[in-house]
Design a protein around this motif. Structure first.
Motif, PDB file in Angstrom:
ATOM      1  N   PRO A   1      25.621 -16.776   9.720  1.00  0.00           N
ATOM      2  CA  PRO A   1      24.209 -16.391   9.578  1.00  0.00           C
ATOM      3  C   PRO A   1      24.070 -14.999   8.983  1.00  0.00           C
ATOM      4  N   ARG A   2      23.086 -14.851   8.114  1.00  0.00           N
ATOM      5  CA  ARG A   2      22.857 -13.552   7.481  1.00  0.00           C
ATOM      6  C   ARG A   2      22.264 -12.557   8.469  1.00  0.00           C
ATOM      7  N   ALA A   3      22.638 -11.313   8.282  1.00  0.00           N
ATOM      8  CA  ALA A   3      21.996 -10.265   9.078  1.00  0.00           C
ATOM      9  C   ALA A   3      20.524 -10.205   8.667  1.00  0.00           C
ATOM     10  N   PRO A   4      19.605 -10.199   9.612  1.00  0.00           N
ATOM     11  CA  PRO A   4      18.183 -10.205   9.253  1.00  0.00           C
ATOM     12  C   PRO A   4      17.801  -8.948   8.481  1.00  0.00           C
ATOM     13  N   LEU A   5      16.977  -9.127   7.451  1.00  0.00           N
ATOM     14  CA  LEU A   5      16.474  -7.992   6.693  1.00  0.00           C
ATOM     15  C   LEU A   5      15.361  -7.346   7.514  1.00  0.00           C
ATOM     16  N   LYS A   6      15.580  -6.115   7.906  1.00  0.00           N
ATOM     17  CA  LYS A   6      14.722  -5.455   8.887  1.00  0.00           C
ATOM     18  C   LYS A   6      13.268  -5.366   8.430  1.00  0.00           C
TER      19      LYS A   6
ATOM     20  N   ILE B   1      11.386  -7.227   6.601  1.00  0.00           N
ATOM     21  CA  ILE B   1      10.563  -8.438   6.469  1.00  0.00           C
ATOM     22  C   ILE B   1      10.700  -9.365   7.680  1.00  0.00           C
ATOM     23  N   GLU B   2      11.197  -8.845   8.787  1.00  0.00           N
ATOM     24  CA  GLU B   2      11.440  -9.716   9.935  1.00  0.00           C
ATOM     25  C   GLU B   2      10.149 -10.268  10.544  1.00  0.00           C
ATOM     26  N   ASN B   3       9.004  -9.642  10.227  1.00  0.00           N
ATOM     27  CA  ASN B   3       7.722 -10.120  10.767  1.00  0.00           C
ATOM     28  C   ASN B   3       6.817 -10.707   9.687  1.00  0.00           C
ATOM     29  N   VAL B   4       7.435 -11.158   8.584  1.00  0.00           N
ATOM     30  CA  VAL B   4       6.677 -11.814   7.512  1.00  0.00           C
ATOM     31  C   VAL B   4       6.819 -13.318   7.668  1.00  0.00           C
ATOM     32  N   THR B   5       5.683 -14.023   7.653  1.00  0.00           N
ATOM     33  CA  THR B   5       5.707 -15.470   7.884  1.00  0.00           C
ATOM     34  C   THR B   5       6.025 -16.257   6.622  1.00  0.00           C
ATOM     35  N   HIS B   6       5.330 -15.980   5.521  1.00  0.00           N
ATOM     36  CA  HIS B   6       5.501 -16.740   4.285  1.00  0.00           C
ATOM     37  C   HIS B   6       5.810 -15.810   3.121  1.00  0.00           C
ATOM     38  N   PHE B   7       6.656 -16.299   2.217  1.00  0.00           N
ATOM     39  CA  PHE B   7       7.013 -15.549   1.011  1.00  0.00           C
ATOM     40  C   PHE B   7       6.624 -16.371  -0.207  1.00  0.00           C
ATOM     41  N   LEU B   8       5.935 -15.738  -1.158  1.00  0.00           N
ATOM     42  CA  LEU B   8       5.499 -16.414  -2.372  1.00  0.00           C
ATOM     43  C   LEU B   8       5.831 -15.535  -3.571  1.00  0.00           C
ATOM     44  N   ALA B   9       6.761 -15.997  -4.410  1.00  0.00           N
ATOM     45  CA  ALA B   9       7.128 -15.248  -5.615  1.00  0.00           C
ATOM     46  C   ALA B   9       6.374 -15.827  -6.807  1.00  0.00           C
ATOM     47  N   VAL B  10       5.755 -14.955  -7.592  1.00  0.00           N
ATOM     48  CA  VAL B  10       5.036 -15.362  -8.797  1.00  0.00           C
ATOM     49  C   VAL B  10       5.963 -15.111  -9.975  1.00  0.00           C
TER      50      VAL B  10
ATOM     51  N   PHE C   1      13.255  -5.373   0.384  1.00  0.00           N
ATOM     52  CA  PHE C   1      13.031  -6.235   1.534  1.00  0.00           C
ATOM     53  C   PHE C   1      13.441  -5.569   2.842  1.00  0.00           C
ATOM     54  N   ASP C   2      14.543  -4.846   2.811  1.00  0.00           N
ATOM     55  CA  ASP C   2      15.152  -4.361   4.043  1.00  0.00           C
ATOM     56  C   ASP C   2      14.633  -3.002   4.489  1.00  0.00           C
ATOM     57  N   GLN C   3      14.325  -2.115   3.552  1.00  0.00           N
ATOM     58  CA  GLN C   3      14.012  -0.729   3.891  1.00  0.00           C
ATOM     59  C   GLN C   3      12.547  -0.361   3.712  1.00  0.00           C
ATOM     60  N   VAL C   4      11.711  -1.350   3.436  1.00  0.00           N
ATOM     61  CA  VAL C   4      10.263  -1.135   3.386  1.00  0.00           C
ATOM     62  C   VAL C   4       9.668  -1.757   4.643  1.00  0.00           C
ATOM     63  N   ASN C   5       8.915  -0.989   5.384  1.00  0.00           N
ATOM     64  CA  ASN C   5       8.335  -1.470   6.641  1.00  0.00           C
ATOM     65  C   ASN C   5       7.056  -2.264   6.347  1.00  0.00           C
ATOM     66  N   TRP C   6       7.240  -3.558   6.058  1.00  0.00           N
ATOM     67  CA  TRP C   6       6.102  -4.397   5.696  1.00  0.00           C
ATOM     68  C   TRP C   6       5.236  -4.734   6.898  1.00  0.00           C
TER      69      TRP C   6
END
Length: 345
Positions: free
Chosen positions: A89-94, A96-105, A199-204
């Motif tokens: 299992p991948r280490a969780p990206l800190k 985005i751990e509380n993001v429900t859906h991801f949509l790339a345009v 993804f990992d170092q921005v506090n979304w």
């Protein structure tokens, strides 16, 4: 001798990194015993795995030491993506751990208005009462700050970057870290590393959706997003003409290969309404999005006109969904956003 004895002997063959039995983690498959001949398969990430020789030798030694074993044959098979992610299992990206859906345009071609779609689509989702973030992953030419009129520099707290908040969105772009005229010169490994950091170092924080504006093409940024977030959904943007469709087809093929779900197509610059006539003028041709829908089975979620106010909103830093929320084009964006939200839920 039977299969149970084989399994017991292999309990002592451990994965060197996980320190767990190959049997327990599911890397031994298809055990067969015929007389004194034992055959089994070792499942690895790839047939070229550096662990191949070491593990095969240990398996042959452990099984070969059993009484009555005359031969041991170890085949190599490849783990599926699901099997590999379950074992490793991948280490969780800190960030985005509380993001429900991801949509790339995404788009295969530049100049189709992909960033304009990403910005206004994010605003449309936010106007549906959702918590939305907007990540500018176009690291070669980040234009989200210009389109949203953001000139402030980024702040940090507890070693995490704090996204800017404007128009109800949480926003992050490399364009906030350099002057507007500074060129970003990135090569492959740096591109992947930078996407990972966004993804990992921005506090979304807690988000219903993180909308990701990808650069055009099928290069490192798109692959890095696919690797970091395998369950990220994709929205493809095209224009009606064939030269745009050809590039979009290539991008669709990339996302199919990486296992992404493509939620739909948006055709931009479909037509122009002249003030002297109600008849739409199809400057860039007709039916490109419909043609792509027929070819691929991917639904066409909406067609957007050439709207001068939409373009002016991008230049002024006040997007159309903010400056003219009740316009016909704004309503099209909201309709597309609702279709995406319904499908992703």
């Amino acid at each position: 001798m039977d299969e149970k004895q084989i399994i017991e002997s292999l309990q002592f063959v451990l994965h060197p990194k996980l320190k767990k039995s190959l049997i327990d983690i599911g890397m031994i498959k298809n055990i067969s015993v015929k007389g004194g001949a034992v055959t089994l398969d070792l499942a690895l990430k790839s047939e070229r795995s550096p662990l191949r020789k070491v593990l095969v030798a240990q398996i042959e030694k452990a099984v070969g030491a059993l009484p009555g074993v005359s031969s041991v044959q170890v085949g190599i098979i490849t783990l599926s993506r699901e099997e590999f992610e379950k074992i490793f299992p991948r280490a969780p990206l800190k960030g985005i751990e509380n993001v429900t859906h991801f949509l790339a345009v995404a788009s295969g071609k530049g100049g189709v208005g992909k960033t304009t779609v990403a910005v206004n689509l994010a605003l449309a989702l936010a106007q549906h009462g959702l918590k939305v973030g907007l990540m500018d992953a176009d690291i070669y030419g980040p234009s989200v700050p210009l389109m949203l009129g953001i000139t402030e520099t980024l702040a940090q707290k507890d070693n995490m970057i704090i996204p800017k908040e404007k128009y109800g969105l949480r926003i992050m772009s490399l364009g906030m870290t350099a002057s507007s005229n500074e060129a970003f010169i990135w090569r492959g490994p740096l591109v992947s590393k930078m996407i990972h950091q966004l993804f990992d170092q921005v506090n979304w924080g807690e988000l219903d959706y993180l909308v990701i504006d990808l650069p055009p093409g099928t290069g490192d940024p798109s692959i890095a997003v696919a690797n970091a977030i395998p369950h990220c959904s994709i929205l493809m943007v095209t224009t009606p003409q064939e030269v745009a469709l050809a590039d979009v087809r290539r991008a669709i093929e990339l996302f199919h290969k990486t296992g992404q779900t493509i939620v739909g197509l948006v055709e931009n610059m479909s037509y122009f309404i002249c003030s002297h006539s109600e008849q739409p003028i199809e400057i860039f041709g007709h039916g490109g999005g419909e043609k792509l829908q027929e070819e691929t089975g991917i639904p066409l979620l909406g067609t957007l006109p050439i709207d001068l106010e939409l373009q002016q909103g991008g230049d002024s830093g006040v997007p159309l969904l903010v400056s003219l929320p009740d316009s016909a084009t704004s309503n099209i964006f909201r309709t597309i956003a609702k279709k995406i939200a319904d499908q992703m839920h």
